[in-house]
Enzyme design. Structure first.
Site, PDB file in Angstrom:
ATOM      1  N   ASP A 106     -29.747  33.405  37.937  1.00  0.00           N
ATOM      2  CA  ASP A 106     -29.292  32.089  37.518  1.00  0.00           C
ATOM      3  C   ASP A 106     -28.635  31.417  38.731  1.00  0.00           C
ATOM      4  O   ASP A 106     -28.274  32.092  39.699  1.00  0.00           O
ATOM      5  CB  ASP A 106     -28.303  32.254  36.363  1.00  0.00           C
ATOM      6  CG  ASP A 106     -27.778  30.927  35.862  1.00  0.00           C
ATOM      7  OD1 ASP A 106     -28.594  30.043  35.566  1.00  0.00           O
ATOM      8  OD2 ASP A 106     -26.544  30.775  35.784  1.00  0.00           O
ATOM      9  N   ASP A 127     -26.265  28.013  38.744  1.00  0.00           N
ATOM     10  CA  ASP A 127     -24.902  27.504  38.535  1.00  0.00           C
ATOM     11  C   ASP A 127     -23.983  28.636  38.077  1.00  0.00           C
ATOM     12  O   ASP A 127     -24.261  29.299  37.084  1.00  0.00           O
ATOM     13  CB  ASP A 127     -24.899  26.420  37.447  1.00  0.00           C
ATOM     14  CG  ASP A 127     -25.305  25.064  37.984  1.00  0.00           C
ATOM     15  OD1 ASP A 127     -24.810  24.681  39.057  1.00  0.00           O
ATOM     16  OD2 ASP A 127     -26.114  24.392  37.317  1.00  0.00           O
TER      17      ASP A 127
HETATM   18 MG   LIG Z   1     -25.051  29.650  35.037  1.00  0.00          MG
END
Ligand SMILES: [Mg+2]
Length: 356
Positions: free
Chosen positions: A32, A34
């Site tokens: 992932d 962010d």
């Molecule tokens: Mg995230």
């Protein structure tokens, strides 16, 4: 190393152990972005760049998997390269690509598709041989909704509502209700989906591609060719649940939206295989969490147990370098007590002992 996926689905009552570094135990990290690699403002998270470079030098493939449908893979790869983790567009998988594949499986090539979203969505649809259109009057055979950025006008939602009201099938890249920004938490694509849902009387339901839904994981595995992937994320209800749904192992890093208290209270589908403070966790093994036969769970120098309505933590070195072992031991005590639900025990004192 962790037990097989089938067993874990019913029985993840403590974090797994790995005798070797995770970067060698798994062939591909599905990362992932962010809260894992960079902050909402775009700056790199401490240790992320060095850890990723070292993991890749050690032979691990890196792929980036994001629910954000706004930016194209080219834009994301350029950002990563600028931060010091060279990446190619092919290393990036977005929910726009996953939803474009879903639509392309349902409608003939060359079909007009109403886009309510950003450039990432338009590029992904064209890549699948579909024709993005802007109006409900352009004869769309599908409506696709993805995060369109702060400047997307209200009229876009109206076009979606008109088309869905006429019976056109509805798709969404993802349904994250919020999107973190440099100035706070803003409405995400899930909030925009709810706007359209309300306007259409709640009669239609979108097909959703993004994490934690299986289409996103399928898109990722198809694009990366990963054989033994490790999902790496900061969110329990997208990254970790997506790994659970896909039957693959996961690593939670505590650099994003999930803190140790939320981890201890996780329901089974939100329990990661492993937990680490940050991405340096890729470069190390993971200690086993052992049941001590007296109701306690041991990891490193720590022992965790449930007593009355609280979790209790003993041993260890408060504020020392191995506080994550304390978290792992607490996971064993909390998840075992919670069974198939969420642990309601008070973890405040135990976490304070760890300085968390
Ligand atoms: Mg995230």
């Amino acid at each position: 190393m962790a037990r097989d996926g089938q067993e874990r689905r019913t029985e993840r009552s403590r974090p797994g152990g790995s005798a070797v570094a995770l970067s060698t135990a798994y062939d591909t990290a599905l990362l992932d972005l962010d809260g894992v690699v960079y902050f909402a403002g775009g700056a790199a998270i401490p240790y992320a760049v060095e850890a990723l470079v070292a993991a890749r030098d050690g032979g691990m493939r890196l792929a980036y998997v994001t629910n954000n449908a706004l930016r194209t893979p080219d834009a994301v790869a350029a950002h990563l390269t600028e931060l010091g983790v060279p990446a190619a567009p092919g290393d990036v998988v977005t929910s726009a690509q996953a939803v474009a594949r879903l639509v392309a499986e349902d409608v003939p090539a060359g079909s007009p598709v109403l886009v309510v979203g950003g450039e990432g969505l338009r590029v992904a649809l064209r890549e699948r041989g579909l024709v993005p259109v802007e109006s409900a009057d352009d004869g769309p055979v599908a409506v696709v909704q993805g995060y369109g950025g702060p400047d997307m006008g209200w009229g876009r939602f109206a076009e979606a509502a008109y088309a869905i009201g006429r019976g056109v099938p509805w798709y969404a890249s993802n349904t994250d209700l919020t999107i973190p920004g440099a100035r706070g938490i803003g409405p995400g694509n899930g909030a925009a989906v709810e706007v359209v849902r309300i306007a259409t009387g709640g009669r239609a339901e979108p097909k959703v591609a993004g994490k934690p839904q299986p289409p996103m994981h399928r898109e990722t595995v198809l694009r990366t060719g990963a054989e033994r992937p490790l999902v790496v994320g900061d969110r329990l209800d997208t990254d970790i649940e997506g790994a659970f749904n896909g039957g693959v192992d996961s690593l939670l890093v505590l650099t994003g939206v999930t803190d140790a208290a939320a981890l201890l209270a996780a329901v089974p589908e939100h329990r990661p295989t492993y937990v680490a403070a940050d991405l340096r966790g890729l470069l190390t093994g993971q200690p086993e969490v052992e049941a001590d036969g007296a109701g306690g769970f041991r990891c490193g120098g720590w022992r965790a147990s449930a007593s009355g309505d609280a979790l209790v933590l003993e041993g260890g070195e408060p504020g020392g370098p191995d506080v994550l072992d304390g978290v792992r031991a607490l996971c064993g005590a909390a998840w075992t007590r919670a069974g198939s639900g969420a642990c309601g025990l008070d973890a405040g004192k135990a976490l304070a002992r760890l300085g968390l």
